[in-house]
Every structure is written in structure tokens, then in C-alpha cells.
Scaffold this motif. Structure first.
Motif, PDB file in Angstrom:
ATOM      1  N   PRO A   1       0.909  -1.124  -0.019  1.00 22.30           N
ATOM      2  CA  PRO A   1      -0.016  -0.382  -0.001  1.00 22.30           C
ATOM      3  C   PRO A   1       1.109   1.619  -0.035  1.00 22.30           C
ATOM      4  CG  PRO A   1      -0.923  -1.647   2.125  1.00 22.30           C
ATOM      5  CD  PRO A   1       0.307  -2.200   0.994  1.00 22.30           C
ATOM      6  N   THR A   2       0.838   1.954  -0.777  1.00 16.46           N
ATOM      7  CA  THR A   2       1.413   3.121  -0.343  1.00 16.46           C
ATOM      8  C   THR A   2       0.401   4.756   0.446  1.00 16.46           C
ATOM      9  OG1 THR A   2       1.241   3.545  -3.489  1.00 16.46           O
ATOM     10  CG2 THR A   2       1.416   5.713  -2.061  1.00 16.46           C
ATOM     11  N   LEU A   3       1.224   5.316   1.006  1.00 16.16           N
ATOM     12  CA  LEU A   3       0.305   6.324   1.878  1.00 16.16           C
ATOM     13  C   LEU A   3       0.802   7.637   1.780  1.00 16.16           C
ATOM     14  CD1 LEU A   3       3.337   6.386   4.897  1.00 16.16           C
ATOM     15  CD2 LEU A   3       0.797   4.898   5.329  1.00 16.16           C
ATOM     16  N   TYR A   4      -0.891   7.791   1.004  1.00 15.56           N
ATOM     17  CA  TYR A   4      -1.729   8.686   0.599  1.00 15.56           C
ATOM     18  C   TYR A   4      -1.621  10.362   1.705  1.00 15.56           C
ATOM     19  CZ  TYR A   4      -5.455  11.023  -2.208  1.00 15.56           C
ATOM     20  OH  TYR A   4      -5.805  12.147  -2.995  1.00 15.56           O
ATOM     21  N   PHE A   5      -1.220  11.660   1.183  1.00 18.91           N
ATOM     22  CA  PHE A   5      -1.600  12.643   1.946  1.00 18.91           C
ATOM     23  C   PHE A   5      -3.141  13.367   1.193  1.00 18.91           C
ATOM     24  CE2 PHE A   5      -1.584  17.084   2.678  1.00 18.91           C
ATOM     25  CZ  PHE A   5      -1.084  17.224   4.526  1.00 18.91           C
ATOM     26  N   ALA A   6      -4.691  12.945   2.026  1.00 21.44           N
ATOM     27  CA  ALA A   6      -5.440  13.832   1.415  1.00 21.44           C
ATOM     28  C   ALA A   6      -5.833  15.097   1.368  1.00 21.44           C
ATOM     29  CB  ALA A   6      -6.511  13.027   1.727  1.00 21.44           C
ATOM     30  N   TYR A   7      -5.553  16.467   1.084  1.00 16.13           N
ATOM     31  CA  TYR A   7      -5.783  17.447   0.972  1.00 16.13           C
ATOM     32  C   TYR A   7      -7.794  18.044   0.122  1.00 16.13           C
ATOM     33  CZ  TYR A   7      -3.900  18.802  -3.076  1.00 16.13           C
ATOM     34  OH  TYR A   7      -3.246  18.835  -4.872  1.00 16.13           O
ATOM     35  N   GLY A   8      -7.372  17.182  -0.232  1.00 20.77           N
ATOM     36  CA  GLY A   8      -9.039  17.668  -1.300  1.00 20.77           C
ATOM     37  C   GLY A   8     -10.452  16.505  -0.760  1.00 20.77           C
ATOM     38  N   SER A   9     -10.653  15.990  -1.276  1.00 25.79           N
ATOM     39  CA  SER A   9     -11.997  15.557  -1.864  1.00 25.79           C
ATOM     40  C   SER A   9     -12.479  14.250  -2.621  1.00 25.79           C
ATOM     41  CB  SER A   9     -13.339  16.124  -2.353  1.00 25.79           C
ATOM     42  OG  SER A   9     -12.968  16.008  -4.122  1.00 25.79           O
ATOM     43  N   ASN A  10     -10.551  13.112  -2.510  1.00 21.42           N
ATOM     44  CA  ASN A  10     -10.497  12.498  -3.333  1.00 21.42           C
ATOM     45  C   ASN A  10     -11.016  10.695  -2.381  1.00 21.42           C
ATOM     46  OD1 ASN A  10      -9.399  13.267  -5.146  1.00 21.42           O
ATOM     47  ND2 ASN A  10      -7.499  13.049  -5.141  1.00 21.42           N
TER      48      ASN A  10
ATOM     49  N   CYS B   1     -11.939   5.449  -3.240  1.00 23.53           N
ATOM     50  CA  CYS B   1     -11.425   4.829  -2.939  1.00 23.53           C
ATOM     51  C   CYS B   1     -11.692   3.981  -1.486  1.00 23.53           C
ATOM     52  CB  CYS B   1      -9.959   5.705  -2.374  1.00 23.53           C
ATOM     53  SG  CYS B   1      -8.972   6.394  -3.906  1.00 23.53           S
ATOM     54  N   PRO B   2     -12.853   2.889  -1.911  1.00 24.05           N
ATOM     55  CA  PRO B   2     -13.167   1.829  -0.894  1.00 24.05           C
ATOM     56  C   PRO B   2     -12.373   0.638  -0.422  1.00 24.05           C
ATOM     57  CG  PRO B   2     -13.303   1.251  -3.192  1.00 24.05           C
ATOM     58  CD  PRO B   2     -12.965   2.668  -3.773  1.00 24.05           C
ATOM     59  N   GLY B   3     -11.061   0.883  -0.459  1.00 30.70           N
ATOM     60  CA  GLY B   3      -9.696  -0.116  -0.815  1.00 30.70           C
ATOM     61  C   GLY B   3      -9.003   0.817   0.282  1.00 30.70           C
ATOM     62  N   SER B   4      -8.807   2.406   1.299  1.00 25.74           N
ATOM     63  CA  SER B   4      -8.076   3.044   1.270  1.00 25.74           C
ATOM     64  C   SER B   4      -8.075   2.956   3.247  1.00 25.74           C
ATOM     65  CB  SER B   4      -8.600   4.939   0.988  1.00 25.74           C
ATOM     66  OG  SER B   4      -9.605   4.818   1.355  1.00 25.74           O
ATOM     67  N   ASN B   5      -7.504   2.928   4.073  1.00 28.34           N
ATOM     68  CA  ASN B   5      -7.850   2.690   5.060  1.00 28.34           C
ATOM     69  C   ASN B   5      -6.544   4.085   5.987  1.00 28.34           C
ATOM     70  OD1 ASN B   5      -8.544   0.167   5.659  1.00 28.34           O
ATOM     71  ND2 ASN B   5      -6.386  -0.485   5.159  1.00 28.34           N
ATOM     72  N   TYR B   6      -7.924   4.617   7.216  1.00 24.37           N
ATOM     73  CA  TYR B   6      -7.442   6.049   7.279  1.00 24.37           C
ATOM     74  C   TYR B   6      -6.465   5.531   8.308  1.00 24.37           C
ATOM     75  CZ  TYR B   6      -7.877   9.875  10.059  1.00 24.37           C
ATOM     76  OH  TYR B   6      -7.566  11.461  11.059  1.00 24.37           O
TER      77      TYR B   6
ATOM     78  N   ILE C   1      -4.251  11.500   6.356  1.00 21.13           N
ATOM     79  CA  ILE C   1      -2.921  10.118   6.150  1.00 21.13           C
ATOM     80  C   ILE C   1      -4.063   8.829   6.020  1.00 21.13           C
ATOM     81  CG2 ILE C   1      -1.362   8.433   6.174  1.00 21.13           C
ATOM     82  CD1 ILE C   1      -0.673  11.243   5.876  1.00 21.13           C
ATOM     83  N   TYR C   2      -3.683   8.514   4.710  1.00 21.04           N
ATOM     84  CA  TYR C   2      -5.057   6.861   3.678  1.00 21.04           C
ATOM     85  C   TYR C   2      -3.580   5.554   3.853  1.00 21.04           C
ATOM     86  CZ  TYR C   2      -9.147   9.391   4.485  1.00 21.04           C
ATOM     87  OH  TYR C   2     -10.020  10.070   4.876  1.00 21.04           O
ATOM     88  N   THR C   3      -4.125   4.854   3.141  1.00 21.24           N
ATOM     89  CA  THR C   3      -2.770   4.056   2.954  1.00 21.24           C
ATOM     90  C   THR C   3      -3.959   3.238   1.406  1.00 21.24           C
ATOM     91  OG1 THR C   3      -4.623   1.272   4.350  1.00 21.24           O
ATOM     92  CG2 THR C   3      -2.073   2.345   4.824  1.00 21.24           C
ATOM     93  N   LEU C   4      -3.111   3.573   0.496  1.00 22.59           N
ATOM     94  CA  LEU C   4      -3.999   3.213  -0.786  1.00 22.59           C
ATOM     95  C   LEU C   4      -3.722   1.862  -1.367  1.00 22.59           C
ATOM     96  CD1 LEU C   4      -3.378   6.680  -2.306  1.00 22.59           C
ATOM     97  CD2 LEU C   4      -5.738   5.236  -1.542  1.00 22.59           C
ATOM     98  N   THR C   5      -4.513   1.202  -1.697  1.00 23.33           N
ATOM     99  CA  THR C   5      -4.344   0.120  -2.779  1.00 23.33           C
ATOM    100  C   THR C   5      -3.823   0.197  -3.816  1.00 23.33           C
ATOM    101  OG1 THR C   5      -6.493  -0.538  -3.252  1.00 23.33           O
ATOM    102  CG2 THR C   5      -6.256  -1.502  -1.489  1.00 23.33           C
TER     103      THR C   5
END
Length: 154
Positions: A7-16, A20-25, A58-62
């Protein structure tokens, strides 16, 4: 291009993240030396700016969700992918610096009005972020000049 198995660590600052149903906060993080704004295309962006900060989640992205975001963000034409250092503000590991994926538009760095349909999505994201601990002062300083709070939400 092969997708990574991790998984990728993703910094979300908008509405995405609604895409992403597989993402974990994971938690809240802070990107220092950058500023949140709405660009001339009508969408959220961040740009380098001494003295400013961007709060994000921060989320993990599949790999599948990352590929979906790449397509939605128009990588590499509209947004590019950068790996930036952010400060994780979670309870257990607060203050830890981590590397996270951040989508940025490096071509459109001027401010503009938001797309009408985007206002509701950003307000929903703000509601989610406030529940997780992003300060109201940050919302008032950076987001409210572009996104009115009183738009009817569905």
C-alpha cells in the motif's frame, strides 16, 4: 507500468477519498511550507509557500485505488505525483516524519474560484477532517476564502 504490491501512504487534502473504497484512514498529518488553495481549474491544489501549512488525512491506498486516483487526477497531464515529507500527528506516533504521496498541479499555481459542484464535495471533506481533529482555524484561514460553508449539502 506494474502496480506495487504494498500500500501507498497518501496525503489527502481535497475530496478524493470517496473514490477509494480500499483505502484505510491512518491519521492527520501536516505538510509544512506549502499552501492550500483553489486553482484556476476550480479544484484544490497545494503549492510551496514559506510560512504556510496544509493539514491532510493520511490513508493507505491499495494499488488499485492508487491507479484509480491517477486516472481521476489526470496524471501526468493535470496533476503529478510527488512523494513529500509530512509530519504525522497521530496519538501514538505524533511528530514522526513520514513520506507520503501528494498530488499537485505544478502548472496552474494561480488562485481561482471553485467549480460549483466541487463546493459540496469539499464541504463534506471539511466535515470529515474536522471530526478527525483538523483545526477550525486552519479551515477558516485557508479553505473558507474559497469554499463557502453555507452551501446546501446533499
Amino acid at each position: 507500468m506494474a502496480l506495487s504490491a504494498t500500500p501507498t501512504l497518501y496525503f489527502a487534502y481535497g475530496s478524493n477519498l470517496r473514490r477509494c473504497p480500499g483505502s484505510n484512514y491512518i491519521g492527520i498529518a501536516l505538510l509544512t511550507g506549502w499552501k492550500w488553495f483553489i486553482n484556476t481549474c476550480g479544484y484544490a491544489n497545494v503549492k510551496w509557500s514559506t510560512g504556510d501549512v496544509v493539514y491532510g488525512m493520511i490513508y493507505t491506498l491499495t494499488p488499485e485505488d492508487e491507479a484509480k486516483l491517477d486516472q481521476f487526477e489526470g496524471v501526468p497531464k493535470d496533476y503529478i505525483k510527488q512523494t513529500l515529507c509530512v509530519e504525522f500527528l497521530g496519538e501514538r506516533e505524533g511528530g514522526k516524519m513520514i513520506q507520503a504521496l501528494v498530488y499537485t498541479d505544478v502548472e496552474r499555481l494561480n488562485e481561482g474560484p471553485p467549480k460549483t459542484e466541487y463546493i459540496t464535495r469539499i464541504n463534506r471533506a471539511v466535515d470529515d477532517a474536522r471530526q478527525e481533529g483538523i483545526p477550525q482555524e486552519y479551515v477558516d484561514k485557508y479553505i473558507r476564502p474559497f469554499i463557502p460553508a453555507d452551501i446546501l449539502r446533499n
